[in-house]
Scaffold this motif. Structure first.
Motif, PDB file in Angstrom:
ATOM      1  N   UNK A  65       0.828  -1.201   0.000  1.00  0.00           N
ATOM      2  CA  UNK A  65       0.000   0.000   0.000  1.00  0.00           C
ATOM      3  C   UNK A  65       0.867   1.257   0.000  1.00  0.00           C
ATOM      4  N   UNK A  66       1.989   1.199   0.715  1.00  0.00           N
ATOM      5  CA  UNK A  66       2.908   2.343   0.717  1.00  0.00           C
ATOM      6  C   UNK A  66       3.421   2.587  -0.706  1.00  0.00           C
TER       7      UNK A  66
ATOM      8  N   UNK B 209       3.181   8.516   6.263  1.00  0.00           N
ATOM      9  CA  UNK B 209       2.406   8.107   7.441  1.00  0.00           C
ATOM     10  C   UNK B 209       2.166   6.595   7.429  1.00  0.00           C
ATOM     11  N   UNK B 210       1.843   6.051   6.252  1.00  0.00           N
ATOM     12  CA  UNK B 210       1.593   4.613   6.138  1.00  0.00           C
ATOM     13  C   UNK B 210       2.875   3.808   6.400  1.00  0.00           C
ATOM     14  N   UNK B 211       4.027   4.326   5.977  1.00  0.00           N
ATOM     15  CA  UNK B 211       5.295   3.632   6.215  1.00  0.00           C
ATOM     16  C   UNK B 211       5.643   3.636   7.704  1.00  0.00           C
ATOM     17  N   UNK B 212       5.389   4.753   8.387  1.00  0.00           N
ATOM     18  CA  UNK B 212       5.625   4.793   9.843  1.00  0.00           C
ATOM     19  C   UNK B 212       4.689   3.817  10.554  1.00  0.00           C
TER      20      UNK B 212
ATOM     21  N   UNK C 196      10.784  -3.648   6.182  1.00  0.00           N
ATOM     22  CA  UNK C 196      10.003  -3.006   5.128  1.00  0.00           C
ATOM     23  C   UNK C 196       9.681  -1.535   5.416  1.00  0.00           C
ATOM     24  N   UNK C 197       9.359  -1.216   6.669  1.00  0.00           N
ATOM     25  CA  UNK C 197       9.036   0.175   7.004  1.00  0.00           C
ATOM     26  C   UNK C 197      10.208   1.101   6.731  1.00  0.00           C
TER      27      UNK C 197
ATOM     28  N   UNK D  52      12.822   5.070   3.189  1.00  0.00           N
ATOM     29  CA  UNK D  52      13.956   5.451   2.358  1.00  0.00           C
ATOM     30  C   UNK D  52      13.522   5.783   0.943  1.00  0.00           C
ATOM     31  N   UNK D  53      12.645   4.965   0.393  1.00  0.00           N
ATOM     32  CA  UNK D  53      12.158   5.205  -0.963  1.00  0.00           C
ATOM     33  C   UNK D  53      11.393   6.520  -1.054  1.00  0.00           C
ATOM     34  N   UNK D  54      10.552   6.790  -0.073  1.00  0.00           N
ATOM     35  CA  UNK D  54       9.780   8.035  -0.078  1.00  0.00           C
ATOM     36  C   UNK D  54      10.724   9.232  -0.133  1.00  0.00           C
TER      37      UNK D  54
END
Length: 146
Positions: free
Chosen positions: A60-61, A75-78, A89-90, A95-97
């Motif tokens: 979803x992220x 916010x979804x990654x956190x 994964x988080x 990092x990608x964001x």
């Protein structure tokens, strides 16, 4: 095939520079190939439902990033990191964001956390996993060509 420069026209034919068009998507495809080649964690530690929940949240992220909803993706990654602290994964998604935002220093910080996680959990992470993230860091630390 010749390497595409960040400032070259995108090969998709959009007329945009590669960095403003398909670069992030292509880099994510490379990253996913690395992850597929070397699983980041032993999936047997999760029940099937829990693994599916984690994978859905992680994906979803990526979908939010693809949609350009970076604040929501962050916010979804956190949330992913908080709900599933036993997988990297988080950190990888954060990092990608930051990488897609062009905030390389912050991206590198999170990629280093992925590497630290992999080293701390060497029994569950193949060395090639950490090496892939080190390659990302090395690329981000290089001065831009041109």
């Amino acid at each position: 095939m010749a390497k595409i420069g960040r400032n070259d026209l995108c090969p998709c034919g959009s007329g945009k520079k590669y960095k403003k068009c398909c670069l992030a998507k292509d880099e994510e495809n490379e990253r996913q190939a690395l992850v597929a080649a070397a699983p980041s964690h032993d999936t047997t530690e999760f029940c099937d439902d829990c693994y599916d929940e984690m994978a859905t949240a992680s994906n979803a992220v990526l979908h939010l990033i693809d949609a350009g909803k970076f604040d929501e993706a962050e916010r979804a990654a956190h949330d992913l990191l908080q709900r599933f602290p036993d997988v990297p994964d988080g950190y990888a998604r954060l990092g990608l964001i930051y990488e897609v935002r062009g905030e390389n220093r912050q991206a590198i910080e999170y990629y280093r956390k992925v590497i630290a996680f992999a080293r701390e959990h060497a029994d569950r992470c193949e060395p090639v996993f950490a090496e892939g993230f080190q390659e990302l860091i090395d690329r981000l630390e290089r001065p831009p060509a041109g």
